[in-house]
Scaffold this motif. Structure first.
Motif, PDB file in Angstrom:
ATOM      1  N   ILE A 642       0.818  -1.208   0.000  1.00 33.49           N
ATOM      2  CA  ILE A 642       0.000   0.000   0.000  1.00 33.49           C
ATOM      3  C   ILE A 642       0.856   1.264   0.000  1.00 33.49           C
ATOM      4  O   ILE A 642       0.516   2.263  -0.644  1.00 33.49           O
ATOM      5  N   ALA A 643       1.993   1.260   0.668  1.00 32.50           N
ATOM      6  CA  ALA A 643       2.821   2.463   0.738  1.00 32.50           C
ATOM      7  C   ALA A 643       3.340   2.844  -0.636  1.00 32.50           C
ATOM      8  O   ALA A 643       3.279   4.015  -1.039  1.00 32.50           O
ATOM      9  N   VAL A 644       3.863   1.865  -1.370  1.00 37.42           N
ATOM     10  CA  VAL A 644       4.375   2.141  -2.717  1.00 37.42           C
ATOM     11  C   VAL A 644       3.235   2.496  -3.659  1.00 37.42           C
ATOM     12  O   VAL A 644       3.362   3.398  -4.498  1.00 37.42           O
ATOM     13  N   ALA A 645       2.098   1.813  -3.536  1.00 35.29           N
ATOM     14  CA  ALA A 645       0.954   2.125  -4.403  1.00 35.29           C
ATOM     15  C   ALA A 645       0.484   3.563  -4.207  1.00 35.29           C
ATOM     16  O   ALA A 645       0.161   4.260  -5.171  1.00 35.29           O
ATOM     17  N   LEU A 646       0.432   4.014  -2.962  1.00 33.32           N
ATOM     18  CA  LEU A 646       0.050   5.403  -2.686  1.00 33.32           C
ATOM     19  C   LEU A 646       1.036   6.376  -3.328  1.00 33.32           C
ATOM     20  O   LEU A 646       0.641   7.378  -3.933  1.00 33.32           O
ATOM     21  N   ALA A 647       2.329   6.075  -3.195  1.00 39.56           N
ATOM     22  CA  ALA A 647       3.339   6.952  -3.787  1.00 39.56           C
ATOM     23  C   ALA A 647       3.202   6.995  -5.304  1.00 39.56           C
ATOM     24  O   ALA A 647       3.280   8.067  -5.920  1.00 39.56           O
ATOM     25  N   GLU A 648       2.982   5.838  -5.925  1.00 35.32           N
ATOM     26  CA  GLU A 648       2.862   5.792  -7.387  1.00 35.32           C
ATOM     27  C   GLU A 648       1.622   6.548  -7.871  1.00 35.32           C
ATOM     28  O   GLU A 648       1.663   7.225  -8.908  1.00 35.32           O
ATOM     29  N   ALA A 649       0.518   6.446  -7.127  1.00 35.94           N
ATOM     30  CA  ALA A 649      -0.695   7.182  -7.507  1.00 35.94           C
ATOM     31  C   ALA A 649      -0.463   8.686  -7.402  1.00 35.94           C
ATOM     32  O   ALA A 649      -0.960   9.470  -8.222  1.00 35.94           O
ATOM     33  N   CYS A 650       0.303   9.098  -6.394  1.00 37.53           N
ATOM     34  CA  CYS A 650       0.635  10.519  -6.247  1.00 37.53           C
ATOM     35  C   CYS A 650       1.530  10.997  -7.382  1.00 37.53           C
ATOM     36  O   CYS A 650       1.303  12.059  -7.974  1.00 37.53           O
ATOM     37  N   ILE A 651       2.560  10.219  -7.678  1.00 39.90           N
ATOM     38  CA  ILE A 651       3.515  10.605  -8.721  1.00 39.90           C
ATOM     39  C   ILE A 651       2.820  10.667 -10.079  1.00 39.90           C
ATOM     40  O   ILE A 651       2.986  11.632 -10.829  1.00 39.90           O
ATOM     41  N   SER A 652       2.019   9.654 -10.385  1.00 37.97           N
ATOM     42  CA  SER A 652       1.329   9.622 -11.682  1.00 37.97           C
ATOM     43  C   SER A 652       0.308  10.744 -11.801  1.00 37.97           C
ATOM     44  O   SER A 652       0.131  11.323 -12.874  1.00 37.97           O
ATOM     45  N   GLY A 653      -0.398  11.031 -10.699  1.00 35.35           N
ATOM     46  CA  GLY A 653      -1.427  12.060 -10.730  1.00 35.35           C
ATOM     47  C   GLY A 653      -0.925  13.451 -10.412  1.00 35.35           C
ATOM     48  O   GLY A 653      -1.677  14.424 -10.491  1.00 35.35           O
ATOM     49  N   GLU A 654       0.366  13.541 -10.023  1.00 36.68           N
ATOM     50  CA  GLU A 654       0.989  14.823  -9.674  1.00 36.68           C
ATOM     51  C   GLU A 654       0.170  15.573  -8.625  1.00 36.68           C
ATOM     52  O   GLU A 654      -0.027  16.785  -8.696  1.00 36.68           O
ATOM     53  N   GLN A 655      -0.319  14.817  -7.650  1.00 41.86           N
ATOM     54  CA  GLN A 655      -1.067  15.381  -6.539  1.00 41.86           C
ATOM     55  C   GLN A 655      -0.692  14.637  -5.263  1.00 41.86           C
ATOM     56  O   GLN A 655      -0.136  13.539  -5.312  1.00 41.86           O
ATOM     57  N   GLY A 656      -0.997  15.226  -4.131  1.00 45.85           N
ATOM     58  CA  GLY A 656      -0.669  14.620  -2.856  1.00 45.85           C
ATOM     59  C   GLY A 656      -1.798  13.789  -2.302  1.00 45.85           C
ATOM     60  O   GLY A 656      -2.849  13.614  -2.929  1.00 45.85           O
ATOM     61  N   VAL A 657      -1.582  13.282  -1.082  1.00 47.22           N
ATOM     62  CA  VAL A 657      -2.593  12.467  -0.437  1.00 47.22           C
ATOM     63  C   VAL A 657      -2.387  12.534   1.072  1.00 47.22           C
ATOM     64  O   VAL A 657      -1.272  12.727   1.557  1.00 47.22           O
ATOM     65  N   GLU A 658      -3.475  12.403   1.794  1.00 46.46           N
ATOM     66  CA  GLU A 658      -3.406  12.246   3.239  1.00 46.46           C
ATOM     67  C   GLU A 658      -4.247  11.047   3.603  1.00 46.46           C
ATOM     68  O   GLU A 658      -5.454  11.000   3.304  1.00 46.46           O
ATOM     69  N   VAL A 659      -3.613  10.036   4.223  1.00 44.21           N
ATOM     70  CA  VAL A 659      -4.328   8.818   4.579  1.00 44.21           C
ATOM     71  C   VAL A 659      -4.082   8.488   6.041  1.00 44.21           C
ATOM     72  O   VAL A 659      -3.048   8.840   6.621  1.00 44.21           O
ATOM     73  N   ALA A 660      -5.047   7.802   6.632  1.00 50.58           N
ATOM     74  CA  ALA A 660      -4.937   7.308   8.005  1.00 50.58           C
ATOM     75  C   ALA A 660      -5.271   5.822   7.986  1.00 50.58           C
ATOM     76  O   ALA A 660      -6.392   5.437   7.649  1.00 50.58           O
ATOM     77  N   LEU A 661      -4.298   5.014   8.316  1.00 51.51           N
ATOM     78  CA  LEU A 661      -4.469   3.571   8.294  1.00 51.51           C
ATOM     79  C   LEU A 661      -4.586   3.047   9.720  1.00 51.51           C
ATOM     80  O   LEU A 661      -3.958   3.581  10.642  1.00 51.51           O
ATOM     81  N   ALA A 662      -5.366   2.001   9.880  1.00 52.05           N
ATOM     82  CA  ALA A 662      -5.568   1.434  11.215  1.00 52.05           C
ATOM     83  C   ALA A 662      -5.476  -0.082  11.137  1.00 52.05           C
ATOM     84  O   ALA A 662      -6.110  -0.714  10.287  1.00 52.05           O
ATOM     85  N   SER A 663      -4.664  -0.660  12.017  1.00 57.47           N
ATOM     86  CA  SER A 663      -4.504  -2.108  12.041  1.00 57.47           C
ATOM     87  C   SER A 663      -3.777  -2.496  13.320  1.00 57.47           C
ATOM     88  O   SER A 663      -3.069  -1.686  13.928  1.00 57.47           O
ATOM     89  N   ASP A 664      -3.939  -3.748  13.717  1.00 59.94           N
ATOM     90  CA  ASP A 664      -3.189  -4.273  14.856  1.00 59.94           C
ATOM     91  C   ASP A 664      -1.799  -4.752  14.437  1.00 59.94           C
ATOM     92  O   ASP A 664      -0.992  -5.137  15.281  1.00 59.94           O
ATOM     93  N   LEU A 665      -1.532  -4.756  13.137  1.00 58.27           N
ATOM     94  CA  LEU A 665      -0.243  -5.240  12.656  1.00 58.27           C
ATOM     95  C   LEU A 665       0.861  -4.232  12.942  1.00 58.27           C
ATOM     96  O   LEU A 665       0.619  -3.028  13.028  1.00 58.27           O
ATOM     97  N   ARG A 666       2.086  -4.738  13.049  1.00 58.34           N
ATOM     98  CA  ARG A 666       3.233  -3.860  13.121  1.00 58.34           C
ATOM     99  C   ARG A 666       3.215  -2.979  11.876  1.00 58.34           C
ATOM    100  O   ARG A 666       2.976  -3.493  10.765  1.00 58.34           O
ATOM    101  N   PRO A 667       3.454  -1.690  11.981  1.00 60.10           N
ATOM    102  CA  PRO A 667       3.244  -0.787  10.839  1.00 60.10           C
ATOM    103  C   PRO A 667       3.922  -1.209   9.535  1.00 60.10           C
ATOM    104  O   PRO A 667       3.301  -1.167   8.471  1.00 60.10           O
ATOM    105  N   ASP A 668       5.182  -1.627   9.614  1.00 65.59           N
ATOM    106  CA  ASP A 668       5.862  -1.966   8.356  1.00 65.59           C
ATOM    107  C   ASP A 668       5.278  -3.218   7.720  1.00 65.59           C
ATOM    108  O   ASP A 668       5.248  -3.337   6.489  1.00 65.59           O
TER     109      ASP A 668
END
Length: 744
Positions: A642-668
């Motif tokens: 998801i981290a790389v996908a978000l970056a690629e969508a930003c780069i391709s669209g030349e726009q930024g993003v703000e996301v908030a993710l929630a999970s019990d998993l270790r972040p990485d």
């Protein structure tokens, strides 16, 4: 002209059959079948026709597991390329082909001829090529040798494709130590035709002339098929005599001449002279027709003096076709050949008797049953053994490392990994806009090409992940089909069919054949579940260098239909304020991932799990949402998560993003997980209710995780923490600059 007797020299030469790639048992089988010892030329014919490259003797049984039929399939495996219907009496023709061993020896020439060869496979069916793609694998991009291979392969692909005017619209490139000594160069071409233009590689009409169309025959590429059917050695890498040399201008003229002849209605059967050259084309055409053929080699156009029958028959000189026409159309053939500046002599005749006969200087130099060269080639099912490494790797902890100190730095490092980074350095060398119908060029999930001047389009992708197959062949096989289909769906296309490029090590090693067998099982199951038939393809075995095999690497080329250009979707953000969604469940799955390789320097554990029923339901729901106009952007989650996908969508669209993710998993383990059946989407806020209702009805896990920003900021929160706060410009610089930096 009488029956020949082998000379003492020929008898002595027969002992060289092993050097031509035939085993003792195979040679014995040949002598028993024809009732005598074959002469030198005949041994050469069998050696190429019974090679792995031409006969699929170690793979044929496994390939029968694939579904090959569906309502849209007009031509399945067995011809130059497969054909699927796209409506309105139109069809697309496509196939993928490998040129691996030659590219390790002569990367520029071999990659160029690889493109030329797959173009001929497609236009021999009567289709005008409208797009090409590639799928490439090299060693790590940190040695002069790998940099040279990468550079020269790209240069060769560009030189040929650009000259013939076929746009190179997509592909993929991966770098891994596994391919250090044996790069993979797989090329795919797609063509367009009307149903009434379909041609096949058959002989037709006893007494009809057999015509050689194209360039002259030289000594280049002799035994190319057998060269491609053995392991690479250091000695092989020093030699280039088995690599055919292409001529893009001649290739263009041969293509135009062939297509004009087909459009004029004078061609009864046509096949390109690919692997094994004149031998395979003529023998295969005869076998498919239940007829025989007599060839007079004195009429073969030669560019070198004193060529022997053996050399002419085994040459893989490029830009050559074999045609059958009615006698009354010979004048038309000669006129069109002269117009395009290509040779077109009559070199043979269709005969009723199912024999394969060659004449040279008034003598009969080969006389063999057609079936003995083709249908009666041996078929093997070697012993299998689960690789010893597998259980050990699968039991290892895939993440025996601590969290990164800086998540922003970890993301930047991932974006700079050559397999993740932008491949613009490569595809900027290609003419992506030739013919003027490219709607989505390289850089998105799939290429999109408009069909003529209609509103209809096709989406095309190539995909593969050898790491997953190495860690679990059956699961990896399922994923390669699912990932290719996801690429098409994310572009707004319904998958229609696939072509497979199957790249593996020696089948004579039980652990390699076990990988091959089990990955085929996984691919076949995925094809059946997702209703994607395999309509053409290529098997490339013996991909080993100095005894070490590559990762088992099936490559899938897939084509889908977009009925209306208004439904085309790309991965980049479109509008500030659009809502961002993650569809699909994320598990702590980093086995075989880019993140794991970055942190450990190797891969271990198991690849991501995939439930094909969930995959099918997810793809169908996303495609429905796109067709309803509810989706602004779509990107499937693959390498880097998801981290790389978000970056690629930003780069391709030349726009930024703000996301908030929630999970019990270790972040990485959440951010960089490569869990399957996931999409990253953005929608107009006005469509929220309809979009979420559709996903809920499909019973899919999803979450609205953020919004598109117009200020170029990249903000990623995880629970109560802001893990990454950077800007798209910095991410873009890392992603786009990685490969140019390494190459320079």
């Amino acid at each position: 002209m009488g029956t020949f007797e082998p000379t003492p020299e020929q008898i002595a030469a027969q002992r060289l059959y092993a050097e031509m790639g035939l085993s003792d048992e195979e040679y014995q089988r040949i002598t028993e079948r024809i009732g005598r010892q074959p002469n030198y030329t005949e041994v050469g014919l069998y050696s190429v026709m019974w090679s792995e490259h031409c006969s699929y003797k170690h793979s044929k049984k496994q390939l029968r597991k694939f579904p090959t039929k569906a309502a849209q399939v007009l031509q399945g495996p067995g011809e130059g390329a497969g054909i699927v219907d796209i409506g309105d009496q139109q069809a697309v023709v496509f196939k993928i082909e490998s040129h691996n061993h030659p590219s390790a020896v002569e990367p520029y020439e071999a990659s160029a001829t690889g493109v030329g060869g797959i173009l001929r496979d497609v236009f021999s069916m009567g289709a005008r090529p409208i797009a090409s793609l590639n799928s490439l694998r090299f060693g790590e991009l940190d040695t002069p040798r790998v940099k040279e291979l990468f550079s020269e392969v790209i240069r060769g692909i560009a030189a040929y494709g650009n000259h013939v005017g076929v746009p190179t619209v997509g592909g993929e490139v991966y770098f891994d130590e596994s391919y250090e000594g044996n790069p993979l160069v797989n090329a795919m071409v797609v063509g367009l035709l009307n149903h009434d233009q379909i041609k096949r590689g058959v002989l037709e009409g006893v007494g009809n002339p057999v015509i050689y169309l194209g360039a002259t025959t030289g000594r280049d590429g002799i035994h190319g098929a057998t060269f491609a059917s053995g392991e690479l050695s250091e000695e092989d890498e020093k030699q280039s005599s088995s690599v055919a040399i292409g001529d893009a201008e001649m290739g263009r003229r041969v293509m135009e001449a062939t297509l004009e002849l087909i459009q004029r209605g004078v061609v009864l059967g046509v096949q390109d002279m690919g692997a094994a050259g004149l031998t395979s084309s003529s023998a295969e055409m005869a076998a498919k027709s239940g007829l025989g053929v007599e060839l007079n080699l004195d009429h073969v156009p030669q560019r070198e003096v004193n060529m022997s029958p053996y050399e002419m028959m085994l040459s893989e000189s490029q830009e050559r076709m074999l045609l059958v026409v009615a006698k009354e159309n010979l004048v038309t053939v000669q006129e069109i050949a002269e117009k395009w500046g290509v040779h077109a002599p009559v070199i043979g005749t269709v005969i009723q008797e199912q024999q394969y006969r060659l004449f040279y200087q008034g003598e009969l130099v080969a006389d063999l049953p057609v079936a003995s060269l083709t249908d009666e080639a041996p078929v093997y099912e070697p012993p299998v053994e689960e690789p010893a490494y597998l259980k050990e790797l699968q039991q290892e902890d895939p993440a025996p490392f601590a969290e990164p100190e800086s998540y922003a730095e970890a993301l930047l490092q991932l974006l700079q990994q050559p397999s993740v980074a932008s491949k613009e350095w490569a595809y900027q060398q290609f003419d992506c806009e030739a013919q003027g119908n490219t709607v989505v060029a390289p850089g998105s999930d799939a290429a999109v090409v408009r069909i003529g001047d209609s509103k209809k389009a096709i989406a095309i992708t190539t995909d593969g992940n050898g790491r997953y197959v190495y860690l679990d062949p059956e699961v990896g096989g399922k994923i390669v089909i699912a990932e290719a289909a996801r690429n098409l769906v994310a572009s707004g296309a319904q998958p229609l069919g696939a072509t497979d490029g199957l790249n593996y090590g020696s089948p004579e090693k039980p652990e390699n054949y076990w990988q091959f067998q089990h990955s085929i099982d996984g691919m076949a199951e995925a094809c059946n579940t997702l209703a994607v038939p395999i309509i053409s393809g290529n098997v490339s075995l013996y991909n080993e260098a100095n005894g070490k095999a590559i990762y088992p690497t099936p490559i899938i080329g897939m084509v889908g239909l977009i009925p209306d250009l208004d439904q085309v979707v790309t991965q980049g953000w479109k509008t500030e304020g659009d809502l961002v969604y993650l569809v699909g469940a994320t598990l702590p799955e980093v086995g075989g991932s880019e993140y794991q390789k970055l942190r450990l320097g190797r891969i271990t554990g198991r690849p991501p799990y995939i439930d094909l029923q969930v995959e099918q339901a997810t793809q169908q729901a996303i495609l429905t949402a796109i067709r309803k106009g509810l989706v602004q952007s779509a990107h499937d989650l693959a390498e880097g998560g998801i981290a790389v996908a978000l970056a690629e969508a930003c780069i391709s669209g030349e726009q930024g993003v703000e996301v908030a993710l929630a999970s019990d998993l270790r972040p990485d383990l959440f951010l960089f997980s490569e869990s399957q059946s996931r999409f990253l989407l953005s929608i107009n806020p006005a469509d929220r209710e309809a979009f979420e209702g559709l996903l809920a009805e499909a019973k899919l896990p999803f979450a609205q995780i953020g919004q598109v920003r117009g200020d170029g900021a990249f903000i990623l929160k995880y629970g109560d923490h802001a893990l990454i706060e950077t800007d798209v410009e910095k991410l873009s610089a890392a992603w786009k600059g990685a490969i140019p930096c390494l190459m320079n």
